[in-house]
Design a protein around this motif. Structure first.
Motif, PDB file in Angstrom:
ATOM      1  N   GLN A  66     -54.545  18.336  -7.533  1.00 53.44           N
ATOM      2  CA  GLN A  66     -53.583  17.837  -8.334  1.00 53.44           C
ATOM      3  C   GLN A  66     -54.166  17.262  -9.641  1.00 53.44           C
ATOM      4  OE1 GLN A  66     -50.210  17.777  -7.254  1.00 53.44           O
ATOM      5  NE2 GLN A  66     -51.100  18.828  -5.643  1.00 53.44           N
TER       6      GLN A  66
ATOM      7  N   ASP B 204     -54.308  13.610 -10.413  1.00 56.82           N
ATOM      8  CA  ASP B 204     -55.511  12.787  -9.771  1.00 56.82           C
ATOM      9  C   ASP B 204     -56.667  13.187 -10.463  1.00 56.82           C
ATOM     10  OD1 ASP B 204     -53.758  11.918  -7.775  1.00 56.82           O
ATOM     11  OD2 ASP B 204     -54.231  13.549  -6.262  1.00 56.82           O
TER      12      ASP B 204
ATOM     13  N   SER C 175     -57.328  11.527 -13.589  1.00 53.39           N
ATOM     14  CA  SER C 175     -57.254  10.008 -13.684  1.00 53.39           C
ATOM     15  C   SER C 175     -58.576   9.422 -13.183  1.00 53.39           C
ATOM     16  CB  SER C 175     -56.371   9.387 -12.842  1.00 53.39           C
ATOM     17  OG  SER C 175     -56.392   9.517 -11.496  1.00 53.39           O
TER      18      SER C 175
ATOM     19  N   TYR D  49     -63.644  14.599  -4.692  1.00 50.11           N
ATOM     20  CA  TYR D  49     -62.337  15.241  -4.465  1.00 50.11           C
ATOM     21  C   TYR D  49     -61.866  16.454  -4.120  1.00 50.11           C
ATOM     22  CZ  TYR D  49     -57.294  15.899  -6.041  1.00 50.11           C
ATOM     23  OH  TYR D  49     -56.218  16.190  -6.069  1.00 50.11           O
TER      24      TYR D  49
ATOM     25  N   LEU E 238     -61.747   7.294  -4.781  1.00 45.99           N
ATOM     26  CA  LEU E 238     -60.589   8.399  -4.298  1.00 45.99           C
ATOM     27  C   LEU E 238     -59.528   7.359  -3.470  1.00 45.99           C
ATOM     28  CD1 LEU E 238     -62.562  11.510  -3.045  1.00 45.99           C
ATOM     29  CD2 LEU E 238     -61.289  11.362  -5.042  1.00 45.99           C
TER      30      LEU E 238
ATOM     31  N   LEU F 119     -56.586   6.448  -5.269  1.00 46.62           N
ATOM     32  CA  LEU F 119     -55.360   7.728  -5.499  1.00 46.62           C
ATOM     33  C   LEU F 119     -54.582   7.559  -4.212  1.00 46.62           C
ATOM     34  CD1 LEU F 119     -57.931  10.068  -7.419  1.00 46.62           C
ATOM     35  CD2 LEU F 119     -56.414   8.498  -8.425  1.00 46.62           C
ATOM     36  N   ASN F 120     -54.476   8.836  -3.765  1.00 50.14           N
ATOM     37  CA  ASN F 120     -53.570   9.019  -2.534  1.00 50.14           C
ATOM     38  C   ASN F 120     -54.297   9.302  -1.402  1.00 50.14           C
ATOM     39  OD1 ASN F 120     -51.034   8.752  -4.297  1.00 50.14           O
ATOM     40  ND2 ASN F 120     -52.038  10.937  -5.132  1.00 50.14           N
TER      41      ASN F 120
ATOM     42  N   TYR G  98     -54.258  12.533   3.098  1.00 51.92           N
ATOM     43  CA  TYR G  98     -53.880  12.586   1.830  1.00 51.92           C
ATOM     44  C   TYR G  98     -52.404  12.773   1.582  1.00 51.92           C
ATOM     45  CZ  TYR G  98     -53.322  14.228  -2.926  1.00 51.92           C
ATOM     46  OH  TYR G  98     -53.127  14.396  -4.426  1.00 51.92           O
TER      47      TYR G  98
ATOM     48  N   ARG H 121     -48.273   4.100  -5.923  1.00 49.86           N
ATOM     49  CA  ARG H 121     -49.607   3.634  -5.878  1.00 49.86           C
ATOM     50  C   ARG H 121     -50.054   2.239  -5.751  1.00 49.86           C
ATOM     51  NH1 ARG H 121     -53.388   6.646  -8.920  1.00 49.86           N
ATOM     52  NH2 ARG H 121     -54.173   4.618 -10.023  1.00 49.86           N
TER      53      ARG H 121
END
Length: 399
Positions: free
Chosen positions: A205, A208, A211, A221, A268, A271-272, A295, A327
């Motif tokens: 993504q 992601d 950032s 990632y 990480l 993030l998600n 994820y 988030r």
């Protein structure tokens, strides 16, 4: 042990300690003093293995580079998902943070089955923001383009021991300050691994990736995205080091875990991702690491109304859940707040600026909790007390 065997280390008789230092741009950079020569040498190796941009320049770079997540949706490009073959992920190459970001933006400019005959154009504003760059900024850009131009990749061959196929990643890179663009091509040999993808590939993504604040996290990632479908996934320590730092940095696993593994996973998990690890030992040494990976991609805003935080559909007070809401909710779930508490936090602290402040304020607490560097009797209560301290309006709401 001779100093020359471990370059960059010298013994300071006055202090009785080993000093680590290395040269960059003609200047000697001191890394401090260490109890052992090996510790000093590991610090030297770390400094050399990190981004070619100095720590001072990295801070400037992070201030200049925009947060993709903070851009209005109208300014984002339509292509939010990118892909590359797992062959490239399994054959990592050294990149700086800016080079990694430029790579992501160039991938965003590709289309499936693209023949590679069209120059990929990246708006400079997407890479370094809208504000004027200045002379130093252009030097950083030049260095990133030089670095990206120098990257060469080992592509697989039928007989790996004897055959050889190393190709450039990109070519004909151009910075046009007048037009406000960076452009270039991926090499013809690499293109099939970026566009003609059938089944052995991984998606990423853009939001992601843009950032992320560390080049090590960039590598992790892609690995986590590739491995999530077979979670839990176990990988030998030596293989993990090869895939992330090239294998030469941090020969001691304890240092690798401290400086690469834990910081990358902590970022990480902001993030998600929900990632945890189990270290498998042979004797007293860690032999392999088992990753448990989940994820959840951020939900894009749509015309269809969405209910906040999965509450019953009695009344729909909010038209949709923004990615920033999610988030914040995910961060608070990690800190063991209940769904009712999370809903109250978002109601009392509704603005994006407050959400950004919350994520920043709770990050150290999350790291301490996930790395078990500090014991907590009740992490949820600790998180609530922290929010009360940081946000007076929340303190008043829950008194």
């Amino acid at each position: 042990m001779s100093d020359k065997q471990l370059p960059g280390t010298t013994f300071d008789k006055r202090r009785g300690k080993w000093k680590g230092q290395y040269r960059k741009n003609g200047k000697t950079k001191s890394l401090g003093y260490f109890e052992s020569q090996l510790d000093a040498y590991e610090a030297v190796r770390k400094a050399k293995a990190e981004s070619q941009i100095s720590s001072e320049d990295s801070e400037i770079l992070l201030e200049v580079l925009p947060s993709y997540l903070n851009k209005p949706a109208s300014l984002r490009h339509a292509t939010d998902t990118i892909a590359q073959s797992n062959v490239l992920i399994d054959s990592p190459w050294a990149m700086t943070l800016m080079e990694a970001r430029l790579f992501v933006l160039m991938l965003r400019g590709l289309r499936r089955d693209d023949p590679g005959t069209n120059r990929i154009v990246v708006p400079l504003a997407d890479l370094v923001g809208e504000q004027p760059i200045g002379g130093r900024g252009y030097k950083l850009l030049h260095a990133a383009l030089d670095g990206l131009d120098a990257i060469r990749i080992d592509l697989p061959m039928p007989n790996r021991q004897q055959d050889y196929h190393k190709v450039p990643l990109a070519h004909s890179l151009q910075l046009d300050s007048g037009a406000g663009t960076v452009s270039g091509y991926f090499s013809a040999d690499v293109m099939p691994y970026l566009t003609s993808l059938v089944d052995n590939f991984t998606l990423g993504q853009v939001a992601d990736l843009l950032s992320i604040r560390s080049v090590n996290t960039h590598r992790y990632y892609w690995l986590m995205q590739m491995w999530k479908f077979k979670s839990p996934h176990t990988v030998a320590v030596e293989e993990l080091r090869r895939l992330t730092t090239g294998g030469s940095a941090y020969p001691q696993y304890s240092e690798y875990r401290k400086n690469v593994l834990k910081p990358s996973l902590a970022e990480l998990n902001e993030l998600n991702f929900e990632i945890s690890v189990v270290e498998n030992k042979v004797g007293r040494s860690v032999d392999s690491v088992e990753f448990h990976i989940s994820y959840v991609a951020a939900k894009l805003q749509s015309r269809q109304l969405q209910l906040p935080l999965g509450e019953p559909a009695q009344q729909c007070e909010q038209p949709s859940i923004t990615p920033q809401h999610e988030r914040v909710a995910q961060r608070l779930r990690k800190l063991k707040l209940t769904e009712a508490q999370i809903k109250q936090v978002i109601q009392v602290l509704p603005t994006e600026a407050e959400h950004h402040k919350l994520l920043k304020a709770t990050h150290p607490l999350l790291v301490e909790y996930e790395t078990k560097s500090k014991p907590f009797d009740n992490i949820g209560a600790t998180a609530v007390n922290l929010l009360k301290t940081v946000f007076p309006e929340y303190y008043k709401a829950v008194k």
